[in-house]
Structures are given as structure tokens and as C-alpha cells.
Design a protein around this motif. Structure first.
Motif, PDB file in Angstrom:
ATOM      1  N   MET A  46       0.818  -1.216   0.000  1.00 53.51           N
ATOM      2  CA  MET A  46       0.000   0.000   0.000  1.00 53.51           C
ATOM      3  C   MET A  46       0.850   1.263   0.000  1.00 53.51           C
ATOM      4  O   MET A  46       0.356   2.331  -0.371  1.00 53.51           O
ATOM      5  N   ALA A  47       2.104   1.150   0.369  1.00 55.95           N
ATOM      6  CA  ALA A  47       2.989   2.313   0.361  1.00 55.95           C
ATOM      7  C   ALA A  47       3.474   2.651  -1.046  1.00 55.95           C
ATOM      8  O   ALA A  47       4.015   3.732  -1.273  1.00 55.95           O
ATOM      9  N   LEU A  48       3.253   1.755  -1.989  1.00 58.05           N
ATOM     10  CA  LEU A  48       3.716   1.967  -3.361  1.00 58.05           C
ATOM     11  C   LEU A  48       2.736   2.846  -4.134  1.00 58.05           C
ATOM     12  O   LEU A  48       1.525   2.820  -3.880  1.00 58.05           O
ATOM     13  N   PRO A  49       3.243   3.594  -5.105  1.00 55.28           N
ATOM     14  CA  PRO A  49       2.332   4.399  -5.935  1.00 55.28           C
ATOM     15  C   PRO A  49       1.421   3.496  -6.761  1.00 55.28           C
ATOM     16  O   PRO A  49       1.797   2.396  -7.141  1.00 55.28           O
ATOM     17  N   GLY A  50       0.216   3.982  -7.022  1.00 57.79           N
ATOM     18  CA  GLY A  50      -0.710   3.264  -7.889  1.00 57.79           C
ATOM     19  C   GLY A  50      -1.493   2.161  -7.218  1.00 57.79           C
ATOM     20  O   GLY A  50      -2.231   1.436  -7.875  1.00 57.79           O
ATOM     21  N   VAL A  51      -1.365   2.008  -5.892  1.00 60.53           N
ATOM     22  CA  VAL A  51      -2.073   0.945  -5.176  1.00 60.53           C
ATOM     23  C   VAL A  51      -3.315   1.529  -4.519  1.00 60.53           C
ATOM     24  O   VAL A  51      -3.266   2.617  -3.954  1.00 60.53           O
ATOM     25  N   TRP A  52      -4.419   0.796  -4.595  1.00 64.68           N
ATOM     26  CA  TRP A  52      -5.615   1.234  -3.897  1.00 64.68           C
ATOM     27  C   TRP A  52      -6.361   0.038  -3.313  1.00 64.68           C
ATOM     28  O   TRP A  52      -6.265  -1.075  -3.800  1.00 64.68           O
ATOM     29  N   LEU A  53      -7.073   0.338  -2.238  1.00 68.11           N
ATOM     30  CA  LEU A  53      -7.843  -0.642  -1.493  1.00 68.11           C
ATOM     31  C   LEU A  53      -9.309  -0.240  -1.549  1.00 68.11           C
ATOM     32  O   LEU A  53      -9.641   0.928  -1.343  1.00 68.11           O
ATOM     33  N   THR A  54     -10.179  -1.211  -1.812  1.00 65.59           N
ATOM     34  CA  THR A  54     -11.618  -0.980  -1.810  1.00 65.59           C
ATOM     35  C   THR A  54     -12.234  -1.889  -0.754  1.00 65.59           C
ATOM     36  O   THR A  54     -11.942  -3.083  -0.722  1.00 65.59           O
ATOM     37  N   ILE A  55     -13.065  -1.306   0.092  1.00 62.02           N
ATOM     38  CA  ILE A  55     -13.711  -2.038   1.178  1.00 62.02           C
ATOM     39  C   ILE A  55     -15.206  -2.145   0.885  1.00 62.02           C
ATOM     40  O   ILE A  55     -15.833  -1.158   0.498  1.00 62.02           O
ATOM     41  N   ALA A  56     -15.771  -3.328   1.082  1.00 65.47           N
ATOM     42  CA  ALA A  56     -17.208  -3.552   0.915  1.00 65.47           C
ATOM     43  C   ALA A  56     -17.823  -3.867   2.268  1.00 65.47           C
ATOM     44  O   ALA A  56     -17.229  -4.568   3.093  1.00 65.47           O
ATOM     45  N   SER A  57     -19.020  -3.347   2.473  1.00 61.50           N
ATOM     46  CA  SER A  57     -19.771  -3.690   3.682  1.00 61.50           C
ATOM     47  C   SER A  57     -21.248  -3.813   3.328  1.00 61.50           C
ATOM     48  O   SER A  57     -21.707  -3.285   2.323  1.00 61.50           O
ATOM     49  N   ILE A  58     -21.957  -4.549   4.167  1.00 60.25           N
ATOM     50  CA  ILE A  58     -23.403  -4.701   4.039  1.00 60.25           C
ATOM     51  C   ILE A  58     -23.995  -4.334   5.390  1.00 60.25           C
ATOM     52  O   ILE A  58     -23.652  -4.944   6.408  1.00 60.25           O
ATOM     53  N   GLN A  59     -24.846  -3.330   5.389  1.00 58.96           N
ATOM     54  CA  GLN A  59     -25.481  -2.842   6.608  1.00 58.96           C
ATOM     55  C   GLN A  59     -24.453  -2.591   7.716  1.00 58.96           C
ATOM     56  O   GLN A  59     -24.631  -2.970   8.863  1.00 58.96           O
ATOM     57  N   GLY A  60     -23.346  -1.979   7.317  1.00 61.60           N
ATOM     58  CA  GLY A  60     -22.313  -1.604   8.263  1.00 61.60           C
ATOM     59  C   GLY A  60     -21.374  -2.715   8.685  1.00 61.60           C
ATOM     60  O   GLY A  60     -20.420  -2.475   9.430  1.00 61.60           O
ATOM     61  N   GLN A  61     -21.593  -3.920   8.199  1.00 62.90           N
ATOM     62  CA  GLN A  61     -20.739  -5.055   8.551  1.00 62.90           C
ATOM     63  C   GLN A  61     -19.735  -5.327   7.433  1.00 62.90           C
ATOM     64  O   GLN A  61     -20.103  -5.335   6.258  1.00 62.90           O
ATOM     65  N   PRO A  62     -18.467  -5.576   7.777  1.00 63.60           N
ATOM     66  CA  PRO A  62     -17.464  -5.870   6.757  1.00 63.60           C
ATOM     67  C   PRO A  62     -17.885  -7.065   5.900  1.00 63.60           C
ATOM     68  O   PRO A  62     -18.342  -8.080   6.425  1.00 63.60           O
ATOM     69  N   ALA A  63     -17.766  -6.905   4.594  1.00 63.25           N
ATOM     70  CA  ALA A  63     -18.203  -7.954   3.680  1.00 63.25           C
ATOM     71  C   ALA A  63     -17.107  -8.396   2.723  1.00 63.25           C
ATOM     72  O   ALA A  63     -17.183  -9.489   2.166  1.00 63.25           O
ATOM     73  N   GLY A  64     -16.091  -7.574   2.504  1.00 57.15           N
ATOM     74  CA  GLY A  64     -15.027  -7.955   1.584  1.00 57.15           C
ATOM     75  C   GLY A  64     -14.114  -6.791   1.275  1.00 57.15           C
ATOM     76  O   GLY A  64     -14.324  -5.668   1.749  1.00 57.15           O
ATOM     77  N   PHE A  65     -13.098  -7.083   0.491  1.00 58.12           N
ATOM     78  CA  PHE A  65     -12.160  -6.047   0.069  1.00 58.12           C
ATOM     79  C   PHE A  65     -11.476  -6.470  -1.222  1.00 58.12           C
ATOM     80  O   PHE A  65     -11.466  -7.657  -1.577  1.00 58.12           O
ATOM     81  N   ALA A  66     -10.909  -5.497  -1.896  1.00 63.64           N
ATOM     82  CA  ALA A  66     -10.062  -5.736  -3.069  1.00 63.64           C
ATOM     83  C   ALA A  66      -8.861  -4.820  -2.961  1.00 63.64           C
ATOM     84  O   ALA A  66      -8.989  -3.651  -2.587  1.00 63.64           O
ATOM     85  N   LEU A  67      -7.705  -5.358  -3.294  1.00 60.81           N
ATOM     86  CA  LEU A  67      -6.453  -4.603  -3.300  1.00 60.81           C
ATOM     87  C   LEU A  67      -5.892  -4.673  -4.713  1.00 60.81           C
ATOM     88  O   LEU A  67      -5.752  -5.772  -5.274  1.00 60.81           O
ATOM     89  N   SER A  68      -5.612  -3.513  -5.299  1.00 64.18           N
ATOM     90  CA  SER A  68      -5.212  -3.440  -6.707  1.00 64.18           C
ATOM     91  C   SER A  68      -4.026  -2.518  -6.879  1.00 64.18           C
ATOM     92  O   SER A  68      -3.781  -1.643  -6.049  1.00 64.18           O
ATOM     93  N   ARG A  69      -3.318  -2.707  -8.000  1.00 63.90           N
ATOM     94  CA  ARG A  69      -2.136  -1.887  -8.274  1.00 63.90           C
ATOM     95  C   ARG A  69      -2.068  -1.556  -9.758  1.00 63.90           C
ATOM     96  O   ARG A  69      -2.139  -2.436 -10.614  1.00 63.90           O
ATOM     97  N   LEU A  70      -1.912  -0.272 -10.046  1.00 62.71           N
ATOM     98  CA  LEU A  70      -1.703   0.211 -11.413  1.00 62.71           C
ATOM     99  C   LEU A  70      -0.216   0.370 -11.648  1.00 62.71           C
ATOM    100  O   LEU A  70       0.493   1.004 -10.858  1.00 62.71           O
ATOM    101  N   THR A  71       0.281  -0.242 -12.724  1.00 61.36           N
ATOM    102  CA  THR A  71       1.661  -0.065 -13.151  1.00 61.36           C
ATOM    103  C   THR A  71       1.617   0.342 -14.616  1.00 61.36           C
ATOM    104  O   THR A  71       1.166  -0.429 -15.460  1.00 61.36           O
ATOM    105  N   VAL A  72       2.053   1.543 -14.886  1.00 57.44           N
ATOM    106  CA  VAL A  72       2.000   2.155 -16.216  1.00 57.44           C
ATOM    107  C   VAL A  72       0.547   2.161 -16.692  1.00 57.44           C
ATOM    108  O   VAL A  72      -0.229   2.977 -16.248  1.00 57.44           O
ATOM    109  N   ASP A  73       0.165   1.231 -17.581  1.00 57.42           N
ATOM    110  CA  ASP A  73      -1.210   1.229 -18.082  1.00 57.42           C
ATOM    111  C   ASP A  73      -1.919  -0.103 -17.866  1.00 57.42           C
ATOM    112  O   ASP A  73      -2.881  -0.421 -18.548  1.00 57.42           O
ATOM    113  N   GLU A  74      -1.428  -0.885 -16.904  1.00 57.53           N
ATOM    114  CA  GLU A  74      -2.068  -2.152 -16.588  1.00 57.53           C
ATOM    115  C   GLU A  74      -2.316  -2.246 -15.084  1.00 57.53           C
ATOM    116  O   GLU A  74      -1.523  -1.752 -14.284  1.00 57.53           O
TER     117      GLU A  74
END
Length: 158
Positions: A46-74
Motif C-alpha cells: 500500500m505504500a507503493l504508488p498506484g495501489v488502492w484498497l476498496t472495502i465492501a460492507s453490508i449494513q455496516g458489517q465488513p463484507a469484503g475487500f479488493a487490493l489493486s495496483r496500477l503499473t503504467v497502463d495495466e
């Protein structure tokens, strides 16, 4: 970013969410397969450029997450997990759609991911237009010597 779709709320995550991510990984990833990352690994990426975290919840309860990284154009989908209690309720699909949209917004032309052979998420990825492009033999090394292949998938975003 905060969106509600079919009771699934998606928001941008930060390093402050890593305890939540760690809990979700412990619930979602069977330790037999060695797929979960440590908090330190997540913090490092997460300290690297181009990285983002998405958090999902349902009715305020944690439901999932995704961690992604952009490098150049991929973009690489590094991790995606849903809490077992809410599987098959659209959380994984909502996270994947969000990451795909974010990837396009960031100028990506393709997205890559890897998934363990036998993982039920393969159906999710195929349904989202990902195509298998490779295989890493004996990539995942879990507990008690369990070894699994990793499949690599790609989806063009143009």
C-alpha cells in the motif's frame, strides 16, 4: 468514494483498514492454500504508488475487500476476498466491477490477476470477461505441504 448498490456499500480503504483486511483474509482464505498476505505485506504494497484498497460492507458489517495496483497502463488485482457469511450475494462481483471502473478511470488498458487452481472465484472472473493466459505450477504452498497451481487471467479494458 462511497456507493450503495443492492445494500453493498463500497468505499476507498486506507492503511487504517488493515486490521479489517487481516480479519477478512483469515475468514475468507483457507490456510491450507497459503493465499493470505500478512499485514506487513499489505502495508508494504500500500505504500507503493498506484495501489488502492476498496472495502465492501453490508449494513455496516465488513463484507469484503479488493487490493489493486496500477503499473503504467495495466492493473493487477492483487487480492479480492469476501466474508464467507455473505458469499453469493454479489459482494465479489461489486468489488470486481468497482476495481474495473477504477482501473479504466486511471487509464489502464488491461487488468491481470492470478487465482489458485480450484478457487471458486474463477467463475466470477470468467463471467467478468477474464481469459486464462497462463499457469504457474506449484505456486501456492500452504500448510501441511499442500501445493496448488496458480492460473493467470487477463481482461482488456479498451
Amino acid at each position: 468514494m462511497s456507493t450503495v448498490l443492492n445494500m453493498i456499500e463500497l468505499r476507498s480503504g486506507t492503511t487504517a483498514d488493515l486490521a479489517l483486511v487481516e480479519t477478512l483474509m483469515a475468514e475468507a482464505f483457507d490456510p491450507r492454500f497459503g493465499e493470505a498476505w500478512t499485514r506487513g505485506q499489505c502495508l508494504g504494497i500500500m505504500a507503493l504508488p498506484g495501489v488502492w484498497l476498496t472495502i465492501a460492507s453490508i449494513q455496516g458489517q465488513p463484507a469484503g475487500f479488493a487490493l489493486s495496483r496500477l503499473t503504467v497502463d495495466e492493473v493487477e488485482l492483487l487480492l479480492l476476498a469476501t466474508a464467507p457469511a455473505v458469499r453469493r450475494r454479489g459482494v465479489g462481483a461489486a468489488l470486481l466491477r468497482s476495481v474495473l471502473g477504477d482501473a479504466q478511470d486511471r487509464g489502464a488498458v488491461a487488468m491481470h490477476l492470478e487465482v489458485r487452481d480450484g478457487n471458486e472465484a474463477i467463475k466470477l472472473y470468467r463471467n467478468a470477461g477474464f481469459v486464462k493466459v497462463g499457469q504457474r505450477r506449484a505456486y501456492y504452498r500452504g500448510n501441511a505441504g499442500l501445493v496448488s497451481d496458480a492460473f493467470t487471467y487477463r481482461r482488456d479494458l479498451l
